[in-house]
Design an enzyme around this catalytic site. Structure first.
Site, short mmCIF file in Angstrom:
data_model
loop_
_atom_site.label_atom_id
_atom_site.label_comp_id
_atom_site.label_asym_id
_atom_site.label_seq_id
_atom_site.Cartn_x
_atom_site.Cartn_y
_atom_site.Cartn_z
CE LYS A 263 -2.15 0.56 4.34
NZ LYS A 263 -3.23 0.14 5.22
NE ARG A 264 5.14 0.48 3.45
CZ ARG A 264 4.36 -0.39 4.13
NH1 ARG A 264 3.40 0.05 4.90
NH2 ARG A 264 4.56 -1.69 4.02
#
Ligand code: GLU
Ligand code: ZN
Length: 494
Positions: A263-264
């Protein structure tokens, strides 16, 4: 035929509101939504906001806004309510406290007083001895004296769930039969020392209370499933749960370099796709292909078609690769499928500030309506509309040095002069006539249409690539076209 039992289907989508929504989360939402719709079941939307340090109200609002933008609807949850309200875990703390107490009263959970240092030391020792390194059951059956001694030391316990010493087997809806042996699933914490309940407790408790029948979620959560099944059994014994749900774990999504998309990673941010002008239906169509496909291998389809065809047993357990090029190509297809009016409306955000470089009063609705159909067949994402039509609304074409150098070769001035003459006497009500003018100018200088077109295009639009040139000239109009060719000639002379 459907492989799913005839009992009414109840699935859930239960993200934690931490940070921007990412594509993995959307894929999970999509598969749950499609599964619920396919089985005329119920989709429960629950917010897992028990981590006060990481959750934020802003993320919560963003999450709801994103799901609405994507076109999801849910039958129970925030904004719609339902029989199991509240649907935000932060508002259900009393329920978890009560269940934790009942588990302890029944001997299914216990206080663990071990300090982190003690746990670490014993884990290291077990590893060194080649033994399983999970929690060793130290506090399972403490005597009253031992408990008093720990309390006297001022220790505050966590609550640990007592795993049955047995092998756990279940049929994963995507992966088939899976087995976990007892030594690989040690007793685990369900309430922190400060009294805060953990995901390990609240997630299955809510699934039980909300009568969830199928848990479809990412593969990263697979290791928690045997623990949750054991907890479920305890909840059934306590009369809190009715039945263990079926589990299906969706494949990992791999990004660049065949690494798990995190998700980064910037390319996993949903906002990015929204800002670039992906259509929700295009993005969802692509995300549906991350682990699933429509029979006949058709890549482009509507969400209705997906819902009609979606079987969880068709989901492929192998990791899926996120391919941005393919995502864009599918989106382009969906843009083409819009009716023109819908297309022009969806472009609206990119035709004004902060995206549009022209002054609002220079925007010309009639020109926009005329050019839109030509643009619709060429965009991968809606945000590309701005650069494609700016030549119509800017006082002067953009200055793009690369395009200029590429198109303006020796002899371009002569070509432009001839083209100007021809265009001046052309019929400006037909792009064909404008094309003939440029074609003829090219012939005069021994140039094919493509080569003759390039300097005209850059003089008028500023760029070497863009919408069909002769339609563009017609829409821009004779006066402006000729003035721009004059300006380019002056620039070449200087
Ligand atoms: N809140 C959990 C997550 O976002 C959901 C886990 C689950 O689906 O069980 O990872
Ligand atoms: Zn302990």
């Amino acid at each position: 035929m459907s492989s799913v039992a005839s009992a009414p289907v109840r699935v859930r989508f239960c993200p934690s509101p931490t940070g921007n929504p990412h594509v993995g989360l959307v894929r999970t939402a999509l598969f749950n939504w499609a599964f619920a719709k396919h089985h005329q079941g119920t989709l429960v939307f629950r917010i897992e906001d028990t981590d006060a340090a990481r959750d934020s109200e802003e993320s919560y609002d963003q999450l709801l806004d994103s799901l609405r933008w994507l076109g999801f609807d849910w039958d129970e949850g925030p904004e719609v309510g339902g029989p199991h309200a509240p649907y935000r875990q932060s508002q259900r703390m009393d329920i978890y406290k009560d269940v934790a107490q009942k588990l302890q009263d029944a001997g299914r959970a216990y206080h663990c007083y071990c300090s982190t240092e003690e746990l670490d030391a014993r884990r290291d020792a077990a590893r060194a001895a080649g033994k399983p390194s999970g929690y060793d059951g130290h506090c399972r059956d403490l005597s009253a004296e031992q408990v008093d001694a720990y309390k006297a030391e001022g220790r505050t316990p966590i609550v640990r769930f007592r795993m049955p010493d047995e092998t756990i087997t279940f049929i994963d809806l995507v992966r088939g039969e899976l087995t976990f042996t007892a030594e690989n699933v040690p007793d685990y914490g369900i309430v922190r020392a400060n009294g805060a309940p953990l995901y390990t407790l609240v997630n299955p408790v809510d699934d039980a209370l909300m009568e969830i029948t199928h848990v479809l979620r990412g593969e990263d959560l697979l290791s928690s499933t045997p623990r949750q099944i054991a907890l479920y059994k305890a909840l059934i014994d306590l009369g809190i749960a009715k039945e263990i749900p079926s589990f299906g774990h969706l494949p990992y999504v791999m990004g660049e370099g065949n690494k798990k998309l995190s998700k980064r990673d910037p390319e996993s941010s949903l906002n990015l796709y929204r800002e670039r002008g992906f259509l929700p239906e295009g993005l969802l169509n692509y995300l549906s292909l991350l682990g699933w496909s429509l029979s006949g291998d058709r890549d482009v389809f509507s969400m209705d078609e997906m819902v009609a065809a979606f079987e969880i047993s068709d989901v492929n357990p192998n990791p899926a690769r996120f391919d941005l090029k393919k995502c864009e190509a599918i989106n382009a297809d969906h843009i083409r499928l819009l009716d023109v009016k819908d297309f022009t409306e969806r472009c609206a955000p990119w035709l004004k500030a902060p995206f549009a470089p022209w002054a609002p009063e220079d925007f010309d609705e009639a020109k926009w309506q005329a050019v839109a159909p030509h643009a619709q067949t060429r965009l991968k994402v809606l945000s590309e509309i701005t650069d494609n039509v700016d030549f119509l609304f800017l006082a002067e074409p953009v200055e793009d040095k690369v395009s200029w150098t590429k198109a303006m070769k020796e002899g371009s001035d002569a070509l432009l002069r001839t083209a100007r003459e021809r265009l001046e006497s052309a019929d400006w009500t037909s792009p064909e006539s404008l094309k003939e003018a440029v074609l003829a100018a090219g012939e005069t200088h021994g140039l094919k249409l493509g080569k003759a077109q390039a300097p005209v295009r850059v003089a008028v639009t500023g760029r070497t690539i863009g919408l069909p040139l002769f339609e563009s000239l017609e829409i821009l109009g004779k006066e402006k076209t000729l003035a721009r060719i004059d300006a380019a000639l002056a620039k070449l002379a200087a």
